[in-house]
Scaffold this active site. Structure first.
Site, PDB file in Angstrom:
ATOM      1  N   ASN A  34       0.870  -1.180   0.000  1.00 23.60           N
ATOM      2  CA  ASN A  34       0.000   0.000   0.000  1.00 23.60           C
ATOM      3  C   ASN A  34       0.909   1.233   0.000  1.00 23.60           C
ATOM      4  O   ASN A  34       1.481   1.584   1.021  1.00 23.60           O
ATOM      5  CB  ASN A  34      -0.880  -0.032   1.265  1.00 23.60           C
ATOM      6  CG  ASN A  34      -1.729   1.211   1.403  1.00 23.60           C
ATOM      7  OD1 ASN A  34      -1.810   2.036   0.491  1.00 23.60           O
ATOM      8  ND2 ASN A  34      -2.360   1.362   2.558  1.00 23.60           N
ATOM      9  N   TRP A  35       1.015   1.857  -1.181  1.00 27.11           N
ATOM     10  CA  TRP A  35       1.953   2.990  -1.304  1.00 27.11           C
ATOM     11  C   TRP A  35       1.375   4.257  -0.665  1.00 27.11           C
ATOM     12  O   TRP A  35       2.086   5.246  -0.541  1.00 27.11           O
ATOM     13  CB  TRP A  35       2.263   3.256  -2.776  1.00 27.11           C
ATOM     14  CG  TRP A  35       3.051   2.181  -3.463  1.00 27.11           C
ATOM     15  CD1 TRP A  35       3.484   0.988  -2.943  1.00 27.11           C
ATOM     16  CD2 TRP A  35       3.527   2.216  -4.815  1.00 27.11           C
ATOM     17  NE1 TRP A  35       4.183   0.274  -3.892  1.00 27.11           N
ATOM     18  CE2 TRP A  35       4.226   1.007  -5.053  1.00 27.11           C
ATOM     19  CE3 TRP A  35       3.437   3.130  -5.860  1.00 27.11           C
ATOM     20  CZ2 TRP A  35       4.826   0.708  -6.275  1.00 27.11           C
ATOM     21  CZ3 TRP A  35       4.029   2.839  -7.089  1.00 27.11           C
ATOM     22  CH2 TRP A  35       4.716   1.634  -7.288  1.00 27.11           C
ATOM     23  N   LYS A  36       0.110   4.240  -0.315  1.00 22.97           N
ATOM     24  CA  LYS A  36      -0.556   5.422   0.259  1.00 22.97           C
ATOM     25  C   LYS A  36      -0.320   6.637  -0.653  1.00 22.97           C
ATOM     26  O   LYS A  36      -0.283   6.492  -1.851  1.00 22.97           O
ATOM     27  CB  LYS A  36      -0.076   5.653   1.695  1.00 22.97           C
ATOM     28  CG  LYS A  36      -0.170   4.381   2.544  1.00 22.97           C
ATOM     29  CD  LYS A  36      -0.041   4.659   3.999  1.00 22.97           C
ATOM     30  CE  LYS A  36       0.019   3.347   4.762  1.00 22.97           C
ATOM     31  NZ  LYS A  36      -0.098   3.498   6.181  1.00 22.97           N
ATOM     32  N   HIS A 119      -9.666   0.861   4.744  1.00 18.52           N
ATOM     33  CA  HIS A 119      -8.393   1.048   5.456  1.00 18.52           C
ATOM     34  C   HIS A 119      -8.626   1.960   6.654  1.00 18.52           C
ATOM     35  O   HIS A 119      -9.444   2.874   6.602  1.00 18.52           O
ATOM     36  CB  HIS A 119      -7.349   1.657   4.511  1.00 18.52           C
ATOM     37  CG  HIS A 119      -5.970   1.635   5.079  1.00 18.52           C
ATOM     38  ND1 HIS A 119      -5.532   2.577   5.989  1.00 18.52           N
ATOM     39  CD2 HIS A 119      -4.938   0.774   4.902  1.00 18.52           C
ATOM     40  CE1 HIS A 119      -4.286   2.290   6.333  1.00 18.52           C
ATOM     41  NE2 HIS A 119      -3.900   1.197   5.691  1.00 18.52           N
ATOM     42  N   GLU A 121      -7.045   4.349   7.793  1.00 18.44           N
ATOM     43  CA  GLU A 121      -6.839   5.787   7.544  1.00 18.44           C
ATOM     44  C   GLU A 121      -8.077   6.414   6.918  1.00 18.44           C
ATOM     45  O   GLU A 121      -8.272   7.625   6.985  1.00 18.44           O
ATOM     46  CB  GLU A 121      -5.579   5.987   6.687  1.00 18.44           C
ATOM     47  CG  GLU A 121      -4.324   5.796   7.526  1.00 18.44           C
ATOM     48  CD  GLU A 121      -3.106   5.303   6.777  1.00 18.44           C
ATOM     49  OE1 GLU A 121      -3.066   5.409   5.530  1.00 18.44           O
ATOM     50  OE2 GLU A 121      -2.181   4.787   7.447  1.00 18.44           O
ATOM     51  N   GLU A 191      -5.623  -5.413  10.441  1.00 21.49           N
ATOM     52  CA  GLU A 191      -4.639  -4.359  10.685  1.00 21.49           C
ATOM     53  C   GLU A 191      -4.968  -3.639  12.004  1.00 21.49           C
ATOM     54  O   GLU A 191      -5.829  -2.741  12.013  1.00 21.49           O
ATOM     55  CB  GLU A 191      -4.660  -3.336   9.553  1.00 21.49           C
ATOM     56  CG  GLU A 191      -4.346  -3.912   8.187  1.00 21.49           C
ATOM     57  CD  GLU A 191      -3.733  -2.856   7.280  1.00 21.49           C
ATOM     58  OE1 GLU A 191      -2.572  -3.041   6.911  1.00 21.49           O
ATOM     59  OE2 GLU A 191      -4.398  -1.853   6.983  1.00 21.49           O
ATOM     60  N   GLY A 197       2.135   1.911  10.815  1.00 18.44           N
ATOM     61  CA  GLY A 197       3.100   2.999  10.698  1.00 18.44           C
ATOM     62  C   GLY A 197       3.782   3.386  12.001  1.00 18.44           C
ATOM     63  O   GLY A 197       4.432   4.422  12.081  1.00 18.44           O
ATOM     64  N   SER A 236       3.117  -2.475  10.439  1.00 17.06           N
ATOM     65  CA  SER A 236       4.566  -2.491  10.718  1.00 17.06           C
ATOM     66  C   SER A 236       5.231  -3.821  10.372  1.00 17.06           C
ATOM     67  O   SER A 236       6.158  -4.258  11.061  1.00 17.06           O
ATOM     68  CB  SER A 236       4.841  -2.103  12.175  1.00 17.06           C
ATOM     69  OG  SER A 236       4.385  -0.782  12.407  1.00 17.06           O
ATOM     70  N   GLY A 257       2.706  -1.249   4.341  1.00 16.23           N
ATOM     71  CA  GLY A 257       2.732   0.176   4.047  1.00 16.23           C
ATOM     72  C   GLY A 257       4.162   0.644   3.829  1.00 16.23           C
ATOM     73  O   GLY A 257       4.724   0.499   2.741  1.00 16.23           O
ATOM     74  N   GLY A 258       4.772   1.182   4.876  1.00 20.33           N
ATOM     75  CA  GLY A 258       6.102   1.786   4.772  1.00 20.33           C
ATOM     76  C   GLY A 258       7.134   0.925   4.047  1.00 20.33           C
ATOM     77  O   GLY A 258       7.859   1.418   3.173  1.00 20.33           O
TER      78      GLY A 258
HETATM   79  C1  PEP Z   1      -0.939  -0.056   6.041  1.00 13.02           C
HETATM   80  O1  PEP Z   1      -1.006   1.143   5.809  1.00 13.02           O
HETATM   81  O2  PEP Z   1      -1.830  -0.805   5.632  1.00 13.02           O
HETATM   82  C2  PEP Z   1       0.197  -0.543   6.808  1.00 13.02           C
HETATM   83  C3  PEP Z   1       0.173  -1.762   7.248  1.00 13.02           C
HETATM   84  O3  PEP Z   1       1.224   0.341   7.035  1.00 13.02           O
HETATM   85  P1  PEP Z   1       2.640   0.005   7.741  1.00 13.02           P
HETATM   86  O4  PEP Z   1       3.158  -1.259   7.126  1.00 13.02           O
HETATM   87  O5  PEP Z   1       3.503   1.189   7.416  1.00 13.02           O
HETATM   88  O6  PEP Z   1       2.378  -0.149   9.188  1.00 13.02           O
END
Ligand code: PEP
Length: 275
Positions: A34-36, A119, A121, A191, A197, A236, A257-258
């Site tokens: 997920n590049w956001k 998601h 967010e 999640e 994050g 994470s 994500g990251g």
């Molecule tokens: C996400 O945004 O779905 C996610 C899992 O982010 P991260 O891996 O950065 O925690």
């Protein structure tokens, strides 16, 4: 104990299904990035090309979810490889006066095959409710997109001992009740909101318990088909913890994500899913 075999639920042939039995899970792991709200044309293409270059060595499915401005571009970049492309959201309506939104048909038209829905967010930052997510899942299925439906508790809910109850409520409210959910059209992403994050993750036992609960809850409503639905862990996940998380029973991949913003890290997580 369920065995995982390396064939996709959508490609597993009948003799493979017979070999592993009707009730045996045949879930190929999925690693989704997920590049956001990151990446422009040049660095996005470089990242996608980097993932494609390593995709041959991956026995799991790889999915890249860029921002909507890059969907067509990344779909073109990965064309001819096994890497798939997904959007980060879509609107529930087919078309209309929804400034700034994109429909499921537009996502499909861009060359994408998947869409992330619900998601945290969007749930917590933009007030998206379970019923809105449910409508979006229906729209996604209507345009033949695989819906990746995100659920997860906040830290306050976890501390109050409400995690499993929250997951049940979100599953009941976010998934269509029309009996159309299959392993081929729906993926669940667990999640924990407080792990996204932050560099923090639940203990392995907490992840195991959450995924077992989600599987049991799906079984209660979908019966045997629930064994085909993949449940990703997200929050994470990185190369250092991926193998431990990805070998937990009922963890069928990761939503990253990251760490998905680096081809090297993303592929290292994919390699951990191969074990
Ligand atoms: C996400 O945004 O779905 C996610 C899992 O982010 P991260 O891996 O950065 O925690």
């Amino acid at each position: 104990m369920l065995e995982h075999v390396q064939c996709d639920v959508t490609t597993c042939n009948s003799s493979e299904k017979q070999q592993f039995g009707e009730d045996m899970a045949v879930r190929k792991k999925l690693i989704a990035g997920n590049w956001k709200m990151n990446m422009l044309h040049t660095d996005g293409a470089a990242l996608a090309r980097g993932v494609v270059a390593g995709a041959e060595n991956a026995s799991c499915e790889l999915l890249l979810c860029p921002p909507s401005t890059l969907l067509s571009w990344i779909a073109e970049t990965v064309h001819g490889s096994t890497v798939r492309v997904g959007a980060q959201d879509c609107h529930e309506a087919q078309s209309g006066a929804f400034t700034g939104d994109i429909s499921a048909a537009m996502v499909r038209d861009s060359g994408a095959s998947h869409v992330i829905l619900g998601h945290s967010e969007r749930r917590h930052g933009l007030g998206e409710t379970d019923s809105r997510v449910q409508a979006k899942v229906e729209a996604a299925h209507g345009d033949n997109l695989v819906a990746i439906v995100c659920i997860g508790e906040t830290e306050v809910e976890r501390d109050a001992g409400q995690t499993l109850e929250v997951l049940s409520t979100q599953l009941d409210g976010s998934l269509p009740t029309s009996g159309t959910i299959t392993g081929a059209n729906t993926v669940i992403a667990y999640e924990p909101v407080w792990a996204i994050g932050t560099g923090r993750t639940p203990t392995l036992d907490e992840v195991r318990a959450a995924h077992a609960h989600i599987r049991a809850h799906l079984e209660a409503s979908l019966g045997e088909e629930a064994l085909q639905v993949r449940i990703l862990y997200g929050g994470s996940m990185k190369p250092e913890n991926a193998e431990k998380l990805l070998t937990i029973e009922n963890v069928d991949g990761g939503l990253i994500g990251g760490a998905s913003l680096s081809a090297e890290n993303f592929l290292a997580i994919a390699a951990a899913a191969n074990v």
